[in-house]
Design a protein around this motif. Structure first.
Motif, short mmCIF file in Angstrom:
data_model
loop_
_atom_site.label_atom_id
_atom_site.label_comp_id
_atom_site.label_asym_id
_atom_site.label_seq_id
_atom_site.Cartn_x
_atom_site.Cartn_y
_atom_site.Cartn_z
N LYS A 169 1.75 -16.37 17.35
CA LYS A 169 2.46 -15.80 16.41
C LYS A 169 3.48 -17.07 15.72
CE LYS A 169 2.80 -11.02 17.74
NZ LYS A 169 3.61 -10.08 18.26
N THR A 170 4.70 -17.35 16.07
CA THR A 170 5.50 -18.32 15.36
C THR A 170 5.88 -19.24 16.56
OG1 THR A 170 7.44 -17.06 15.67
CG2 THR A 170 6.29 -16.84 13.63
N THR A 185 9.66 -25.94 20.21
CA THR A 185 10.17 -25.67 18.72
C THR A 185 9.57 -26.23 17.63
OG1 THR A 185 11.76 -27.42 18.76
CG2 THR A 185 12.50 -25.45 19.68
N ASN A 186 8.40 -27.16 17.98
CA ASN A 186 7.59 -27.82 17.02
C ASN A 186 6.51 -26.97 16.71
OD1 ASN A 186 8.09 -29.94 19.75
ND2 ASN A 186 8.67 -30.62 17.94
N THR A 187 6.02 -27.41 15.48
CA THR A 187 4.76 -26.72 14.91
C THR A 187 3.61 -27.51 15.48
OG1 THR A 187 4.74 -28.11 12.91
CG2 THR A 187 6.33 -26.21 12.67
N LEU A 188 2.41 -26.85 15.47
CA LEU A 188 1.03 -27.32 15.78
C LEU A 188 0.75 -28.60 14.67
CD1 LEU A 188 -1.61 -24.61 16.83
CD2 LEU A 188 -0.18 -26.00 17.97
N GLU A 189 1.47 -28.43 13.36
CA GLU A 189 1.05 -29.45 12.41
C GLU A 189 1.88 -30.61 12.87
OE1 GLU A 189 1.62 -26.35 11.70
OE2 GLU A 189 -0.40 -25.97 10.93
N ASN A 204 -8.84 -25.18 16.35
CA ASN A 204 -8.60 -24.05 15.47
C ASN A 204 -7.10 -23.78 14.96
OD1 ASN A 204 -7.41 -22.24 17.43
ND2 ASN A 204 -9.70 -21.79 17.88
N ARG A 205 -6.79 -22.74 14.42
CA ARG A 205 -5.25 -22.57 13.85
C ARG A 205 -4.40 -22.21 15.15
NH1 ARG A 205 -4.76 -18.05 9.36
NH2 ARG A 205 -2.56 -18.76 9.44
#
Length: 253
Positions: A169-170, A185-189, A204-205
């Protein structure tokens, strides 16, 4: 003369930093002390870029990254903050150092030494002109350690020991080769940009995976791949048909 801009919304912290800088080097000139994104935007429209910026992250009217998204900041930046959660965001900019508050003379001296060393090295480089070019090269210094939070503890995790990153999710979770689990707390990006692409792959995502954690890959329906890791995953790890060839080349090379 080194011209320095201070971006800090705490007046006391700003004064202390200015005093530290002046005591370290008489040739330092404090151009201004700014406390908000809006004030910075106005300042950069009428002033030349400074030699170096000391910047807090959380300002009076937002994050300093709002400024860097609106203005092409070419100056190197030393970030000064009470939080380590923005470290990856910081090094997506022209960061040369990341100081955790309280900021001391010792920390500032080390940051200035690093700045002057990088500047000196770059000026001797015949193929790359200008400090911003060197800073772009620095961005290829990929993360070797990530800091994760577990209750009141801050734990350094060796990147090479991480089997995979998983987006639920997030929330981004990491699972290590020894089957420990933490969240970030980081994003995958953010992580994709900070990790060595020869070691990690955005499958993948949901997944970024470590090459060292791959047990095997199997052909799947419609030319997709199912990748199995040495650590259990919360769902099947599927590489799409479009990425399958690229993935296998990465795995081989």
């Amino acid at each position: 003369m080194t011209h320095i801009l201070i971006i800090e919304d705490e007046a006391k912290a700003a004064r202390e930093l200015a005093n530290i800088l002046k005591h370290i080097d008489d040739d330092i000139n404090i151009l201004a002390i700014l406390d908000s994104v809006e004030e910075c935007l106005q300042w950069f429209t009428v002033n030349k870029q400074p030699d170096l910026i000391f910047s807090d992250i959380q300002l009076a009217d937002g994050l300093c990254f709002d400024l860097y998204n609106k203005v092409n900041i070419r100056s190197p930046v030393v970030f000064c903050t009470a939080f380590d959660e923005y470290m990856m965001n910081a090094f997506d900019t022209n960061a040369v150092s990341y100081l955790l508050k309280p900021v001391t003379r010792e920390k500032v001296e080390k940051a200035l030494d690093k700045f002057h060393t990088l500047k000196s090295v770059f000026e001797k480089n015949e193929h790359n002109k200008g400090l911003p070019g060197l800073l772009n090269q620095l961005k290829n210094n990929y993360k070797s350690v990530l800091l994760v939070h577990q209750k009141e503890k801050i734990i350094p995790v060796q990147v090479r020991e991480i089997a995979y990153f998983y987006l639920d999710k997030t929330i981004v979770y990491i699972t290590t080769l020894s089957h420990q689990r933490f969240y970030l707390t980081n994003t995958l990006e953010d992580l994709e940009n900070a990790l060595d692409p020869s070691m990690f792959y955005r499958a993948n995502r949901q997944f970024i995976i470590n090459k060292a954690a791959i047990a095997n890959a199997e052909r799947f329906f419609a030319r997709k791949l199912v990748v199995k890791l040495v650590a259990d995953t919360p769902e099947h790890l599927i590489v799409s048909k479009a990425k399958a060839s690229d993935f296998l080349q990465w795995l081989e090379g």
